[in-house]
Design an enzyme around this catalytic site. Structure first.
Site, PDB file in Angstrom:
ATOM      1  N   TYR A  88      -0.779 101.973   8.017  1.00  0.00           N
ATOM      2  CA  TYR A  88      -0.050 101.500   6.836  1.00  0.00           C
ATOM      3  C   TYR A  88      -0.922 101.513   5.589  1.00  0.00           C
ATOM      4  O   TYR A  88      -0.460 101.834   4.500  1.00  0.00           O
ATOM      5  CB  TYR A  88       0.491 100.079   7.037  1.00  0.00           C
ATOM      6  N   THR A 122      12.196  96.155  11.738  1.00  0.00           N
ATOM      7  CA  THR A 122      11.007  95.473  12.246  1.00  0.00           C
ATOM      8  C   THR A 122      11.005  94.018  11.804  1.00  0.00           C
ATOM      9  O   THR A 122      11.528  93.696  10.729  1.00  0.00           O
ATOM     10  CB  THR A 122       9.718  96.140  11.728  1.00  0.00           C
ATOM     11  N   ARG A 163      -0.983  97.389   3.491  1.00  0.00           N
ATOM     12  CA  ARG A 163      -0.363  97.013   4.759  1.00  0.00           C
ATOM     13  C   ARG A 163       1.158  96.928   4.618  1.00  0.00           C
ATOM     14  O   ARG A 163       1.908  97.217   5.534  1.00  0.00           O
ATOM     15  CB  ARG A 163      -0.925  95.648   5.193  1.00  0.00           C
ATOM     16  N   TYR A 166       4.793  99.767   4.983  1.00  0.00           N
ATOM     17  CA  TYR A 166       5.723  99.917   6.114  1.00  0.00           C
ATOM     18  C   TYR A 166       6.860  98.904   5.995  1.00  0.00           C
ATOM     19  O   TYR A 166       8.045  99.261   6.059  1.00  0.00           O
ATOM     20  CB  TYR A 166       4.945  99.724   7.404  1.00  0.00           C
ATOM     21  N   TYR A 315      -5.656  96.011   4.314  1.00  0.00           N
ATOM     22  CA  TYR A 315      -4.967  95.434   5.474  1.00  0.00           C
ATOM     23  C   TYR A 315      -4.803  93.941   5.239  1.00  0.00           C
ATOM     24  O   TYR A 315      -5.707  93.273   4.760  1.00  0.00           O
ATOM     25  CB  TYR A 315      -5.784  95.664   6.748  1.00  0.00           C
ATOM     26  N   ARG A 321       4.951  85.244  13.894  1.00  0.00           N
ATOM     27  CA  ARG A 321       6.294  85.830  14.023  1.00  0.00           C
ATOM     28  C   ARG A 321       7.047  85.105  15.107  1.00  0.00           C
ATOM     29  O   ARG A 321       7.026  85.504  16.267  1.00  0.00           O
ATOM     30  CB  ARG A 321       6.195  87.302  14.426  1.00  0.00           C
TER      31      ARG A 321
HETATM   32  P1  NAD Z   1       6.813 105.167  18.431  1.00  0.00           P
HETATM   33  O1  NAD Z   1       5.807 105.538  17.400  1.00  0.00           O
HETATM   34  O2  NAD Z   1       6.387 105.193  19.840  1.00  0.00           O
HETATM   35  O3  NAD Z   1       8.112 106.073  18.282  1.00  0.00           O
HETATM   36  C1  NAD Z   1       8.549 106.604  17.064  1.00  0.00           C
HETATM   37  C2  NAD Z   1       8.843 108.067  17.292  1.00  0.00           C
HETATM   38  O4  NAD Z   1       9.380 108.609  16.083  1.00  0.00           O
HETATM   39  C3  NAD Z   1       7.573 108.872  17.622  1.00  0.00           C
HETATM   40  O5  NAD Z   1       7.704 109.488  18.891  1.00  0.00           O
HETATM   41  C4  NAD Z   1       7.474 109.881  16.503  1.00  0.00           C
HETATM   42  O6  NAD Z   1       7.007 111.151  16.925  1.00  0.00           O
HETATM   43  C5  NAD Z   1       8.925 109.947  16.013  1.00  0.00           C
HETATM   44  N1  NAD Z   1       9.017 110.416  14.634  1.00  0.00           N
HETATM   45  C6  NAD Z   1       8.384 109.913  13.551  1.00  0.00           C
HETATM   46  N2  NAD Z   1       8.709 110.612  12.456  1.00  0.00           N
HETATM   47  C7  NAD Z   1       9.563 111.596  12.853  1.00  0.00           C
HETATM   48  C8  NAD Z   1      10.218 112.642  12.190  1.00  0.00           C
HETATM   49  N3  NAD Z   1      10.092 112.833  10.872  1.00  0.00           N
HETATM   50  N4  NAD Z   1      11.004 113.471  12.911  1.00  0.00           N
HETATM   51  C9  NAD Z   1      11.160 113.294  14.252  1.00  0.00           C
HETATM   52  N5  NAD Z   1      10.557 112.297  14.936  1.00  0.00           N
HETATM   53  C10 NAD Z   1       9.762 111.467  14.251  1.00  0.00           C
HETATM   54  O7  NAD Z   1       7.356 103.711  18.044  1.00  0.00           O
HETATM   55  P2  NAD Z   1       8.232 102.690  18.899  1.00  0.00           P
HETATM   56  O8  NAD Z   1       7.370 101.548  19.267  1.00  0.00           O
HETATM   57  O9  NAD Z   1       8.999 103.413  19.926  1.00  0.00           O
HETATM   58  O10 NAD Z   1       9.216 102.130  17.772  1.00  0.00           O
HETATM   59  C11 NAD Z   1      10.527 102.623  17.584  1.00  0.00           C
HETATM   60  C12 NAD Z   1      11.167 101.894  16.422  1.00  0.00           C
HETATM   61  O11 NAD Z   1      11.117 100.470  16.593  1.00  0.00           O
HETATM   62  C13 NAD Z   1      10.460 102.162  15.085  1.00  0.00           C
HETATM   63  O12 NAD Z   1      11.429 102.271  14.086  1.00  0.00           O
HETATM   64  C14 NAD Z   1       9.620 100.938  14.843  1.00  0.00           C
HETATM   65  O13 NAD Z   1       9.431 100.696  13.474  1.00  0.00           O
HETATM   66  C15 NAD Z   1      10.459  99.850  15.500  1.00  0.00           C
HETATM   67  N6  NAD Z   1       9.610  98.724  15.959  1.00  0.00           N
HETATM   68  C16 NAD Z   1       9.003  98.732  17.175  1.00  0.00           C
HETATM   69  C17 NAD Z   1       8.251  97.648  17.581  1.00  0.00           C
HETATM   70  C18 NAD Z   1       7.617  97.584  18.941  1.00  0.00           C
HETATM   71  O14 NAD Z   1       7.278  96.470  19.389  1.00  0.00           O
HETATM   72  N7  NAD Z   1       7.449  98.696  19.645  1.00  0.00           N
HETATM   73  C19 NAD Z   1       8.065  96.550  16.723  1.00  0.00           C
HETATM   74  C20 NAD Z   1       8.665  96.596  15.476  1.00  0.00           C
HETATM   75  C21 NAD Z   1       9.457  97.675  15.096  1.00  0.00           C
HETATM   76  N1  UDP Z   2      -5.518  93.504  16.775  1.00  0.00           N
HETATM   77  C1  UDP Z   2      -6.783  93.161  17.266  1.00  0.00           C
HETATM   78  N2  UDP Z   2      -7.514  94.126  17.907  1.00  0.00           N
HETATM   79  C2  UDP Z   2      -7.050  95.390  18.119  1.00  0.00           C
HETATM   80  C3  UDP Z   2      -5.746  95.728  17.631  1.00  0.00           C
HETATM   81  C4  UDP Z   2      -5.016  94.750  16.961  1.00  0.00           C
HETATM   82  O1  UDP Z   2      -7.244  92.030  17.115  1.00  0.00           O
HETATM   83  O2  UDP Z   2      -7.764  96.181  18.739  1.00  0.00           O
HETATM   84  C5  UDP Z   2      -4.691  92.460  16.122  1.00  0.00           C
HETATM   85  C6  UDP Z   2      -4.085  92.816  14.770  1.00  0.00           C
HETATM   86  O3  UDP Z   2      -4.985  92.510  13.715  1.00  0.00           O
HETATM   87  C7  UDP Z   2      -2.854  91.910  14.734  1.00  0.00           C
HETATM   88  C8  UDP Z   2      -2.396  91.878  16.198  1.00  0.00           C
HETATM   89  O4  UDP Z   2      -3.556  92.266  16.967  1.00  0.00           O
HETATM   90  O5  UDP Z   2      -3.228  90.598  14.359  1.00  0.00           O
HETATM   91  C9  UDP Z   2      -1.240  92.783  16.538  1.00  0.00           C
HETATM   92  O6  UDP Z   2      -1.506  94.081  16.088  1.00  0.00           O
HETATM   93  P1  UDP Z   2      -0.614  95.354  16.414  1.00  0.00           P
HETATM   94  O7  UDP Z   2      -1.388  96.543  15.963  1.00  0.00           O
HETATM   95  O8  UDP Z   2      -0.170  95.359  17.815  1.00  0.00           O
HETATM   96  O9  UDP Z   2       0.660  95.253  15.485  1.00  0.00           O
HETATM   97  P2  UDP Z   2       1.472  94.103  14.749  1.00  0.00           P
HETATM   98  O10 UDP Z   2       1.868  93.076  15.760  1.00  0.00           O
HETATM   99  O11 UDP Z   2       0.589  93.546  13.674  1.00  0.00           O
HETATM  100  O12 UDP Z   2       2.650  94.832  14.193  1.00  0.00           O
END
Ligand code: NAD
Ligand code: UDP
Length: 379
Positions: A88, A122, A163, A166, A315, A321
């Site tokens: 970010y 998110t 940061r 996003y 950052y 949360r």
């Molecule tokens: P991820 O990075 O594993 O998956 C995102 C996918 O989107 C990737 O495979 C990437 O290649 C694809 N992508 C990005 N830009 C693209 C483009 N221009 N064209 C085609 N593909 C593209 O992430 P995730 O953890 O699976 O998250 C999925 C969604 O959920 C995201 O929108 C993310 O913001 C949201 N989200 C996830 C979490 C979590 O805990 N995993 C938390 C908050 C929000």
């Molecule tokens: N973090 C950490 N060590 C690492 C990676 C992340 O201490 O190696 C911390 C980061 O600063 C944040 C939390 O872990 O406080 C969660 O980070 P993550 O990257 O999973 O994403 P976020 O929950 O902030 O979206």
């Protein structure tokens, strides 16, 4: 019950791979999936119910193909994003493109055709809690820190703290989605995930990728490689962790009950599984000691590192949360069930199986290999 024709943007990512596992179990679903990569969904590529396009959704080609696919879709699900905090503040332009600008044409298509859009946003759009700005930073009053979908204000830091690129991009998309609903009648559901934990999140640096992945993968790689866990700013920040299985139950509940889930914003998280990042580091080394039956992991080193050194300038952390999930409970009948310990046991076992056991069986050193999906998971 099948959902029907489903367009999924970002189906090759972490959440996308788990969603495909669920949707392709059900006969009658036809998926039009898009992603830049396919490693995590290799086990589905031969399935005739999946039409996968490895392409950028921002390309002219994709837009043309998507016009037709959206026209035939019962629902469009957007998961495509760059959602790794390490990027970010280091690649803000890419972050803004991927999370906002590349997406806008697809949003417009859904609006023009009045298609149901399920958008993964998110919890980060809430930014920091009100509590964190008060002089004593106390969490005495839940109204000042519990995140409620339709009430809580969205509080982000200054522009120089990149940061927030996003979170800001995601917020604009939510505002666009809502405007398309209000002005053009587009049905929508917004899901705000809070730290889904499960197999296949990101990559393990030095095994199948390079860089700084999210905390689960970052700590996992350090444990497997016997390197110190890096704790940013002492691990003071708090997160609630939800199992990917519970999270997928919520997504399926959304898909199966459009009359209850449409035109709503939902937090998907587990308020019972709150930890500081320091507690998470300590628990992960304990769980890994159990999985490996190696007591030395109980004392595995945890090193403090400043956010500036770890992530670079710009950052700023989200302090806490804590989601309200009352809406998801009431409207979707969904409640997360898995404890933090169970979630970590299942998840870390899967990582160990993929990156240690299978890597050893294939003869490759554990540090240099590791497929994104184990054959065990693929079954
Ligand atoms: P991820 O990075 O594993 O998956 C995102 C996918 O989107 C990737 O495979 C990437 O290649 C694809 N992508 C990005 N830009 C693209 C483009 N221009 N064209 C085609 N593909 C593209 O992430 P995730 O953890 O699976 O998250 C999925 C969604 O959920 C995201 O929108 C993310 O913001 C949201 N989200 C996830 C979490 C979590 O805990 N995993 C938390 C908050 C929000
Ligand atoms: N973090 C950490 N060590 C690492 C990676 C992340 O201490 O190696 C911390 C980061 O600063 C944040 C939390 O872990 O406080 C969660 O980070 P993550 O990257 O999973 O994403 P976020 O929950 O902030 O979206």
């Amino acid at each position: 019950m099948p959902i029907g024709n489903i367009v999924i943007l970002g189906c090759g990512g972490y959440i996308g791979s788990h969603l495909l596992d669920r949707l392709l179990r059900e006969p009658g679903n036809k998926i039009f999936g898009w992603d830049l990569e396919h490693r995590k969904i290799e086990h589905h590529l031969g399935n005739p119910a999946l039409n996968f396009e490895e392409s950028n959704i921002g390309s002219t080609y994709a837009r043309q193909r998507l016009e037709e696919q959206v026209a035939s879709a019962d629902v469009v699900i957007n998961l495509a994003a760059i959602c790794n905090p390490a990027e970010y503040n280091t690649e803000p332009l890419r972050v803004l493109d991927a999370n906002l600008f590349d997406l806008q044409p697809v949003l417009r298509m859904c609006a023009e055709q009045r298609k149901w859009l399920i958008h993964f946003s998110t919890s980060e759009i809430y930014g920091r809690t009100i509590s964190s700005y008060l002089p004593d930073e106390s969490f005495d009053d839940p109204d000042l820190y519990v995140l409620k979908e339709d009430e809580t204000p969205l509080i982000m830091g200054p522009i120089r703290n990149q940061r927030w690129t996003y979170a800001a991009a995601k917020q604009v998309v939510e505002r666009l989605v809502y405007a398309y609903h209000r002005e053009r009648g587009m049905p929508f559901t917004v899901i705000r995930p809070l730290n889904f934990f499960g197999p296949r999140m990101d990559y393990l640096p030095g095994h199948d990728g390079d860089g700084v992945p999210r905390v689960l993968a970052s700590f996992m790689a350090a444990l497997i490689d016997r390197k110190p866990l890096q704790l940013v700013d002492g691990g003071w920040a708090r997160r609630t962790i939800v199992s990917i299985d519970d999270a997928m139950d919520a997504v399926m509940a959304v898909l199966q009950q459009p009359e209850r889930s449409q035109n709503q914003f939902f937090n998907v998280g587990n308020p019972d599984n709150e930890v500081t990042v320091r507690e998470l580091a300590e628990l992960m080394r304990t769980v890994y000691a159990e999985i490996t039956d190696d007591k030395t992991y109980l004392e595995h080193p945890i090193h403090d590192v400043s956010a500036a050194d770890f992530y670079g300038a710009g950052y700023e952390d989200c302090d806490r949360r804590m989601p309200s999930i009352e809406k998801a409970k009431a409207l979707l009948g969904w409640t997360p069930r898995k404890s933090l310990r169970t979630t970590l046991q299942e998840t870390m076992r899967a990582y160990h199986e993929t990156y240690v056991v299978q890597a050893a069986a294939s003869g490759a050193p554990a540090e240099a290999t590791g497929p994104a999906v184990s054959s065990e998971e693929a079954r």
